[in-house]
Design an enzyme around this catalytic site. Structure first.
Site, PDB file in Angstrom:
ATOM      1  N   ASP A 141       5.120   0.285  11.914  1.00 37.75           N
ATOM      2  CA  ASP A 141       3.885  -0.318  11.393  1.00 37.75           C
ATOM      3  C   ASP A 141       3.716  -1.776  11.808  1.00 37.75           C
ATOM      4  O   ASP A 141       2.686  -2.382  11.521  1.00 37.75           O
ATOM      5  CB  ASP A 141       3.841  -0.221   9.863  1.00 37.75           C
ATOM      6  CG  ASP A 141       3.644   1.216   9.426  1.00 37.75           C
ATOM      7  OD1 ASP A 141       3.785   1.485   8.213  1.00 37.75           O
ATOM      8  OD2 ASP A 141       3.375   2.074  10.286  1.00 37.75           O
ATOM      9  N   ILE A 197       8.581   6.597  16.906  1.00 39.99           N
ATOM     10  CA  ILE A 197       8.232   7.385  15.714  1.00 39.99           C
ATOM     11  C   ILE A 197       6.997   8.250  15.944  1.00 39.99           C
ATOM     12  O   ILE A 197       7.009   9.447  15.649  1.00 39.99           O
ATOM     13  CB  ILE A 197       7.976   6.453  14.500  1.00 39.99           C
ATOM     14  CG1 ILE A 197       9.131   5.478  14.281  1.00 39.99           C
ATOM     15  CG2 ILE A 197       7.663   7.274  13.257  1.00 39.99           C
ATOM     16  CD1 ILE A 197      10.405   6.087  13.740  1.00 39.99           C
ATOM     17  N   ARG A 203      -4.604  10.798   4.685  1.00 38.79           N
ATOM     18  CA  ARG A 203      -3.573  11.821   4.753  1.00 38.79           C
ATOM     19  C   ARG A 203      -2.512  11.656   3.667  1.00 38.79           C
ATOM     20  O   ARG A 203      -1.866  12.599   3.263  1.00 38.79           O
ATOM     21  CB  ARG A 203      -2.914  11.855   6.114  1.00 38.79           C
ATOM     22  CG  ARG A 203      -2.421  10.491   6.573  1.00 38.79           C
ATOM     23  CD  ARG A 203      -1.700  10.610   7.882  1.00 38.79           C
ATOM     24  NE  ARG A 203      -0.484  11.378   7.672  1.00 38.79           N
ATOM     25  CZ  ARG A 203      -0.346  12.653   8.001  1.00 38.79           C
ATOM     26  NH1 ARG A 203      -1.361  13.299   8.525  1.00 38.79           N
ATOM     27  NH2 ARG A 203       0.777  13.287   7.773  1.00 38.79           N
ATOM     28  N   LYS A 205       0.861  -1.204   0.000  1.00 40.52           N
ATOM     29  CA  LYS A 205       0.000   0.000   0.000  1.00 40.52           C
ATOM     30  C   LYS A 205       0.893   1.249   0.000  1.00 40.52           C
ATOM     31  O   LYS A 205       0.663   2.191  -0.746  1.00 40.52           O
ATOM     32  CB  LYS A 205      -0.884  -0.007   1.236  1.00 40.52           C
ATOM     33  CG  LYS A 205      -1.499   1.348   1.598  1.00 40.52           C
ATOM     34  CD  LYS A 205      -2.330   1.314   2.827  1.00 40.52           C
ATOM     35  CE  LYS A 205      -1.589   1.518   4.104  1.00 40.52           C
ATOM     36  NZ  LYS A 205      -1.257   2.915   4.444  1.00 40.52           N
ATOM     37  N   ILE A 208       3.001  18.250   8.341  1.00 44.50           N
ATOM     38  CA  ILE A 208       3.752  18.088   7.079  1.00 44.50           C
ATOM     39  C   ILE A 208       4.718  19.253   6.891  1.00 44.50           C
ATOM     40  O   ILE A 208       5.089  19.615   5.774  1.00 44.50           O
ATOM     41  CB  ILE A 208       2.804  17.955   5.860  1.00 44.50           C
ATOM     42  CG1 ILE A 208       1.894  19.175   5.723  1.00 44.50           C
ATOM     43  CG2 ILE A 208       1.996  16.672   5.932  1.00 44.50           C
ATOM     44  CD1 ILE A 208       1.193  19.237   4.359  1.00 44.50           C
ATOM     45  N   ASP A 209       5.131  19.851   8.017  1.00 46.85           N
ATOM     46  CA  ASP A 209       6.046  21.002   7.949  1.00 46.85           C
ATOM     47  C   ASP A 209       7.329  20.686   7.200  1.00 46.85           C
ATOM     48  O   ASP A 209       7.867  21.532   6.475  1.00 46.85           O
ATOM     49  CB  ASP A 209       6.364  21.508   9.362  1.00 46.85           C
ATOM     50  CG  ASP A 209       6.914  20.400  10.260  1.00 46.85           C
ATOM     51  OD1 ASP A 209       6.325  19.306  10.284  1.00 46.85           O
ATOM     52  OD2 ASP A 209       7.951  20.606  10.894  1.00 46.85           O
ATOM     53  N   LEU A 210       7.820  19.455   7.324  1.00 49.09           N
ATOM     54  CA  LEU A 210       9.086  19.106   6.650  1.00 49.09           C
ATOM     55  C   LEU A 210       8.891  19.017   5.131  1.00 49.09           C
ATOM     56  O   LEU A 210       9.765  19.384   4.352  1.00 49.09           O
ATOM     57  CB  LEU A 210       9.635  17.785   7.199  1.00 49.09           C
ATOM     58  CG  LEU A 210       9.906  17.763   8.708  1.00 49.09           C
ATOM     59  CD1 LEU A 210      10.380  16.390   9.161  1.00 49.09           C
ATOM     60  CD2 LEU A 210      10.931  18.831   9.095  1.00 49.09           C
TER      61      LEU A 210
HETATM   62  C1  EPZ Z   1       4.560   6.790   6.368  1.00 53.06           C
HETATM   63  O1  EPZ Z   1       3.806   7.827   6.957  1.00 53.06           O
HETATM   64  C2  EPZ Z   1       3.627   5.600   6.250  1.00 53.06           C
HETATM   65  N1  EPZ Z   1       2.502   5.950   5.380  1.00 53.06           N
HETATM   66  C3  EPZ Z   1       3.114   5.206   7.635  1.00 53.06           C
HETATM   67  O2  EPZ Z   1       2.323   4.037   7.482  1.00 53.06           O
HETATM   68  C4  EPZ Z   1       4.317   4.869   8.523  1.00 53.06           C
HETATM   69  O3  EPZ Z   1       3.867   4.573   9.817  1.00 53.06           O
HETATM   70  C5  EPZ Z   1       5.280   6.062   8.559  1.00 53.06           C
HETATM   71  O4  EPZ Z   1       5.668   6.427   7.217  1.00 53.06           O
HETATM   72  C6  EPZ Z   1       6.542   5.771   9.356  1.00 53.06           C
HETATM   73  O5  EPZ Z   1       7.204   4.657   8.791  1.00 53.06           O
HETATM   74  C7  EPZ Z   1       2.699   5.963   4.028  1.00 53.06           C
HETATM   75  O6  EPZ Z   1       3.790   5.710   3.541  1.00 53.06           O
HETATM   76  C8  EPZ Z   1       1.512   6.317   3.197  1.00 53.06           C
HETATM   77  P1  EPZ Z   1       6.678  10.062   8.477  1.00 53.06           P
HETATM   78  P2  EPZ Z   1       4.410   9.328   6.997  1.00 53.06           P
HETATM   79  O7  EPZ Z   1       6.577  11.355   7.757  1.00 53.06           O
HETATM   80  O8  EPZ Z   1       5.289   9.560   5.831  1.00 53.06           O
HETATM   81  C9  EPZ Z   1       7.042  13.353  11.876  1.00 53.06           C
HETATM   82  C10 EPZ Z   1       0.480   2.657   7.792  1.00 53.06           C
HETATM   83  O9  EPZ Z   1       0.091   2.094   8.818  1.00 53.06           O
HETATM   84  N2  EPZ Z   1       6.901  14.351  10.786  1.00 53.06           N
HETATM   85  O10 EPZ Z   1       7.801   9.137   8.150  1.00 53.06           O
HETATM   86  O11 EPZ Z   1       3.271  10.253   7.238  1.00 53.06           O
HETATM   87  C11 EPZ Z   1       5.788  12.518  12.054  1.00 53.06           C
HETATM   88  O12 EPZ Z   1       4.860  13.198  12.876  1.00 53.06           O
HETATM   89  C12 EPZ Z   1       0.943   4.090   7.851  1.00 53.06           C
HETATM   90  O13 EPZ Z   1       0.566   2.108   6.656  1.00 53.06           O
HETATM   91  C13 EPZ Z   1       6.976  15.701  11.089  1.00 53.06           C
HETATM   92  O14 EPZ Z   1       7.139  16.088  12.245  1.00 53.06           O
HETATM   93  O15 EPZ Z   1       5.312   9.274   8.307  1.00 53.06           O
HETATM   94  C14 EPZ Z   1       6.315  11.262  12.684  1.00 53.06           C
HETATM   95  O16 EPZ Z   1       6.477  11.479  14.072  1.00 53.06           O
HETATM   96  C15 EPZ Z   1       0.695   4.707   9.220  1.00 53.06           C
HETATM   97  N3  EPZ Z   1       6.846  16.615  10.076  1.00 53.06           N
HETATM   98  C16 EPZ Z   1       7.692  11.095  12.032  1.00 53.06           C
HETATM   99  O17 EPZ Z   1       8.028  12.379  11.498  1.00 53.06           O
HETATM  100  C17 EPZ Z   1       6.654  16.231   8.779  1.00 53.06           C
HETATM  101  O18 EPZ Z   1       6.568  17.112   7.896  1.00 53.06           O
HETATM  102  C18 EPZ Z   1       7.719  10.091  10.887  1.00 53.06           C
HETATM  103  O19 EPZ Z   1       6.634  10.369  10.042  1.00 53.06           O
HETATM  104  C19 EPZ Z   1       6.580  14.853   8.497  1.00 53.06           C
HETATM  105  C20 EPZ Z   1       6.711  13.929   9.508  1.00 53.06           C
END
Ligand code: EPZ
Length: 421
Positions: free
Chosen positions: A304, A326, A92, A22, A123-125
């Site tokens: 996950d 995470i 999202r 996915k 999504i600030d990053l």
């Molecule tokens: C991806 O989400 C996955 N989703 C998530 O899977 C997965 O849990 C996650 O990566 C971590 O591996 C998809 O790929 C569609 P991140 P993502 O940005 O990209 C913080 C599932 O169950 N952050 O790697 O949204 C964030 O809050 C889903 O299939 C910021 O602070 O996760 C988190 O604490 C759930 N600012 C950490 O980074 C940002 O701009 C990692 O998040 C972006 C992220």
């Protein structure tokens, strides 16, 4: 809203075939926005989130011809470079259209995704990366508005590893003027799979899957066909279920090399794990000792799979600690497991689990992976477990009840309205 009724305990035995990932299919679908030519994806998982992403693409102007496990997407013209709140609030990952629309259309308006059950998830990053690439980004009334006549290649440094942030930056950089280097990039296999598709579309990318990704911008991309990488989280979920039920399961069509963080820990507690090509065999019997686990970005233990491992830990001998590094709020499954008799204490980002026997109960799913944890617990518990709101599960697992029943479980899907099974 559908629910599952699971008769426990069950011992899983037999073979299960893993679907496409996915979390690779979603960015790969967004990549179709980068070209006017049709792009075809095969090994597509039949899950709700993929159908939602296809709706977002149609809203933007795509034509979508979807089959059971393949889709052809054509975006000859961008009709509306935006993703409305009604769609983004349901998934999202819709934010993955930001990068491609900025690169292709020069402007984009996407609803901020808002938080979800497992955390604030800003999504600030992503937005900081777009600004580095020369975009003007502003926030109004819950929407992100970004524009750039042409993005310029730049160095993007992510202070936190972000999977979709890395993917969004990579998507945008493919059509930028000049070279982009992404530092502290996410190394997940789904990032590498997206890069593989983009390269087949004519992008120039190197280093995907490592912490530094280099993208040389090109003038245009063309169509391509791509087979989505197998879903390591689905494969890991069935491997954990096999261990939890002390079963003997052959997981087919997977990539064992993407699951090393899990398989080494399973082996460490006495589970017999054997990898051979795209097959992973998982066997377990008798008492298994508890083991501590802490999540980390790939190649560490996947967040996950944390909920699923917690369900397994309720049946291990002794006390173990599970640390979620995470997300700030990814223990919704714990309260429900406790209702099944699990002995779990939460201390901030740590769950301390003492092994014991579970009993079936009525429980509520809250998010995708918590639902999978409850299904695993229902398979090990004495008696019937009813899991409400399995639409969470359907977002990321295709036909879980069929796959579990083919392994000897007894899982009934009850459609709430008519009580039909
Ligand atoms: C991806 O989400 C996955 N989703 C998530 O899977 C997965 O849990 C996650 O990566 C971590 O591996 C998809 O790929 C569609 P991140 P993502 O940005 O990209 C913080 C599932 O169950 N952050 O790697 O949204 C964030 O809050 C889903 O299939 C910021 O602070 O996760 C988190 O604490 C759930 N600012 C950490 O980074 C940002 O701009 C990692 O998040 C972006 C992220």
């Amino acid at each position: 809203m559908d629910k599952f009724v699971i008769d426990g305990p069950a011992r899983l035995e037999g073979e299960v075939a893993v679907s496409g990932a996915k979390n690779a299919a979603l960015p790969c679908l967004a990549a179709a926005l980068l070209t006017a030519e049709p792009m075809r994806l095969t090994n597509l998982p039949g899950v709700a989130d993929v159908r939602t992403m296809q709706k977002v693409l149609v809203h933007v102007g795509a034509t979508v011809e979807a089959g059971p496990d393949a889709v052809t997407v054509g975006v000859p013209k961008i009709l509306s470079a935006d993703a409305p709140y009604e769609l983004v609030k349901t998934m999202r990952a819709s934010v993955l259209v930001l990068g491609p629309l900025l690169a292709r259309a020069g402007s984009v308006r996407v609803s901020l995704p808002g938080g979800c059950a497992i955390g604030v998830r800003p999504i600030d990053l992503h937005l900081a990366a777009f600004r580095k690439l020369g975009a003007e980004v502003s926030l109004h009334h819950g929407y992100v508005e970004a524009k750039a006549s042409r993005l310029r290649g730049a160095d993007v440094v992510f202070e936190t590893v972000t999977v979709t942030g890395t993917e969004n930056a990579m998507l945008a950089a493919t059509l930028a003027d000049g070279t982009t280097r992404i530092f502290n990039a996410a190394r997940e296999p789904e990032v590498a799979d997206l890069a593989k598709l983009l390269v087949s579309m004519g992008a120039r990318i190197s280093g995907a899957g490592t912490a530094t990704v280099t993208v040389e911008g090109v003038e245009a991309l063309h169509g391509a066909e791509h087979e989505v990488v197998p879903d390591r989280i689905e494969a890991g979920t069935y491997a954990i279920a096999a261990a939890a039920t002390r079963g003997d399961v052959v997981v087919r069509r997977c990539r064992p090399e993407h699951l090393r963080a899990l398989t080494t820990r399973l082996a460490a507690i006495g589970v017999r794990v054997a990898a051979d090509g795209d097959v992973l065999r998982v066997r377990a019997e008798g008492a298994l000792p508890a083991q501590d686990v802490a999540t980390a970005p790939y190649p560490g233990f996947p967040t996950d799979l944390q909920a699923q491992w917690t369900a397994l830990a309720t049946g291990l001998d002794g006390v173990s600690t599970i640390t979620e590094t995470i997300f700030e709020n990814r223990f919704h499954h714990v309260a429900e497991l406790v209702r099944m008799g699990a002995r779990i204490r939460l201390e901030g980002r740590r769950a301390i689990v003492e092994g014991c026997r579970l009993t079936g109960a009525n429980v509520m799913a809250s998010d995708l992976r918590a639902s999978a944890a409850l299904a695993i617990a229902g398979l090990t518990a004495e008696g019937a477990t009813t899991i409400e709101r399995v639409y969470h599960l359907d977002r990321g697992y295709s036909r879980m009840e069929e796959k579990l029943n083919a392994l000897g479980a007894s899982v009934k899907r009850v459609s709430a309205e008519a009580g039909r099974t």
